[in-house]
Design an enzyme around this catalytic site. Structure first.
Site, PDB file in Angstrom:
ATOM      1  N   VAL A 174       0.697  -1.511  -0.107  1.00 63.10           N
ATOM      2  CA  VAL A 174      -0.542  -0.338  -0.076  1.00 63.10           C
ATOM      3  C   VAL A 174       0.570   1.251  -0.038  1.00 63.10           C
ATOM      4  CG1 VAL A 174      -1.638   0.766   0.955  1.00 63.10           C
ATOM      5  CG2 VAL A 174      -1.761  -1.206   1.205  1.00 63.10           C
ATOM      6  N   LYS A 175       0.780   2.133  -0.828  1.00 62.10           N
ATOM      7  CA  LYS A 175       1.646   3.319  -1.261  1.00 62.10           C
ATOM      8  C   LYS A 175       1.193   4.422  -0.473  1.00 62.10           C
ATOM      9  CE  LYS A 175       2.412   4.303  -5.729  1.00 62.10           C
ATOM     10  NZ  LYS A 175       2.745   4.868  -6.837  1.00 62.10           N
ATOM     11  N   ILE A 176       1.650   5.163   0.391  1.00 56.22           N
ATOM     12  CA  ILE A 176       1.332   5.861   1.263  1.00 56.22           C
ATOM     13  C   ILE A 176       1.383   7.803   0.801  1.00 56.22           C
ATOM     14  CG2 ILE A 176       0.803   7.087   3.682  1.00 56.22           C
ATOM     15  CD1 ILE A 176      -1.035   4.331   3.368  1.00 56.22           C
TER      16      ILE A 176
END
Length: 220
Positions: A84-86
């Protein structure tokens, strides 16, 4: 070293996965929006294109930590093992810390400075994605920033790795690898540029012409 394609174009992923030794695919909201497909439709298709062992990346949309964590869990439920890209904002750092405790793997994205990237790594992001060409476009030195970030991670966050992004030329990608980056993600046009080398085609044509002149065909 890990090589990724930065796209949501399933057909192109299937085509290039046959050629490139890719580790997976990265996406972002702009890339998914350009595909005109729902993220919940395109992610399974991308995962199928890269196979079970390929790693898929997708980004949250919320601007607050609570929302980021909730969206990350949705993504992880839909595609087990997804990274997951944050975005590395104050809220993003808080979300990365929480997701680390939940066992959800993250990438700190939208990184424009080495210090910003280091904070993401210290918060628990496995990957940190500096934007090379975008830093250059703002008058900075993208490669220098990547070099600094790589050194910082080696000294202070060895469990995290740089996944360099935002390239306009193959040279930028190679310079990141020379700086010690363990992972890069290439947009389709840059990946294609790596394959299109006129000098190679010219050399092959010369080999074929010489062979045909000598033997009358192109068979071994």
């Amino acid at each position: 070293m890990e090589l990724y394609l930065d796209t949501a174009n399933v057909a192109e992923v299937e085509r290039l996965a046959r050629i490139f030794p890719i580790a997976g695919v990265t996406t972002n909201p702009s890339i998914v929006a350009a595909s005109k497909e729902s993220i919940w439709d395109v992610l399974p298709r991308l995962q199928n294109a890269i196979g079970e062992e390929g790693t898929l990346f997708a980004q949250t949309m919320s601007r607050n930590a609570k929302g980021m964590v909730e969206e990350a869990k949705r993504l992880n439920n839909a595609i087990p093992g997804i990274v997951v890209k944050i975005p590395v904002t104050a809220e993003g750092l808080a979300a990365i810390k929480l997701l680390k405790k939940e066992g959800i793997v993250t990438l700190g994205t939208a990184v424009y400075s080495a210090s910003q990237g280091l904070l993401a790594a210290l918060a628990g992001a496995k990957y940190v994605a500096p934007y090379v060409n975008r830093v250059d476009a703002q008058g900075g030195d993208g490669i220098r920033m990547v070099q600094e970030l790589q050194t910082l991670l080696e000294h202070h966050a060895p469990d995290s790795m740089v996944l360099a992004a935002s390239f306009k030329t193959p040279r930028q990608a190679l310079d990141c690898l020379l700086a010690g980056c363990q992972a890069i993600t290439l947009p389709l046009d840059v990946a294609q540029q790596m394959l299109n080398t006129p000098a190679v085609e010219s050399a092959i044509e010369k080999f074929e012409q010489d062979w045909k002149n000598a033997f009358g065909n192109l068979n071994l």
